[in-house]
Design a protein around this motif. Structure first.
Motif: not given
Length: 174
Positions: A49, A37-38, A41-42
């Motif tokens: 993406e 995850c970034k 980001q959840q």
């Protein structure tokens, strides 16, 4: 007993992807997925993406040691709900045969109907004592990201489907 995680894709027909994982691999796999995850980001969701990220995600999944099966059906004149039911009816006995004792399905607006179909299928197989099931949200269960990614890639076809070969153990036409 093994755990299974399920998500669907409505690309090129309808398919559900089941991902089976051993209990001792759950924690490490969740941790590896969360690292993808970034910031902010959840969850991972393949439709949002970039192609480079999709390749990175599929590469990470390939290294998790999970086994997936794709249950694929043509829609024809049938509704997605009818086809989804057929795919679930085909998947549940297969999961039981693989020694799956816990099933987690991505939650959506169809949870009630899914529960009815799973209950019916378990009754027919006399297997209520062998499989528990629940719906969960992908933001709280990272292992739901795996069938999402595999269903997306398999449904997309071409090189994306090729990238699932190390994980997808079988494709069942429903």
């Amino acid at each position: 007993m093994k755990h299974a995680f399920v998500d669907e894709s409505a690309r090129g027909g309808y398919l559900i992807c089941t991902v089976v994982i051993a209990p001792e691999d759950l924690s490490a796999s969740r941790q590896a997925l969360r690292k993808l995850c970034k910031p902010g980001q959840q969850r991972i969701h393949m439709t949002s993406e970039s192609d480079n990220r999709r390749r990175e995600i599929l590469s990470e999944i390939d290294g998790l040691g999970v086994a997936a099966h794709v249950y694929q059906a043509e829609l024809g004149k049938r509704s997605q709900r009818v086809v989804r039911d057929d795919c679930i009816r085909a998947a549940v006995p297969g999961l039981i045969a693989m020694g799956v004792s816990r099933l987690v399905i991505e939650s959506c607006d169809q949870d009630r109907q899914d529960r009815l179909v799973i209950h019916e299928t378990l009754s027919k197989a006399e297997a209520h004592d062998r499989l528990t099931y629940r719906h969960d949200r992908p933001a709280s269960e990272p292992l739901l990201w795996v069938p999402d990614a595999l269903a997306w890639a398999y449904g997309k076809g071409g090189d994306w489907r090729r990238r699932t070969r190390g994980v997808v153990q079988g494709v069942i036409k429903v």
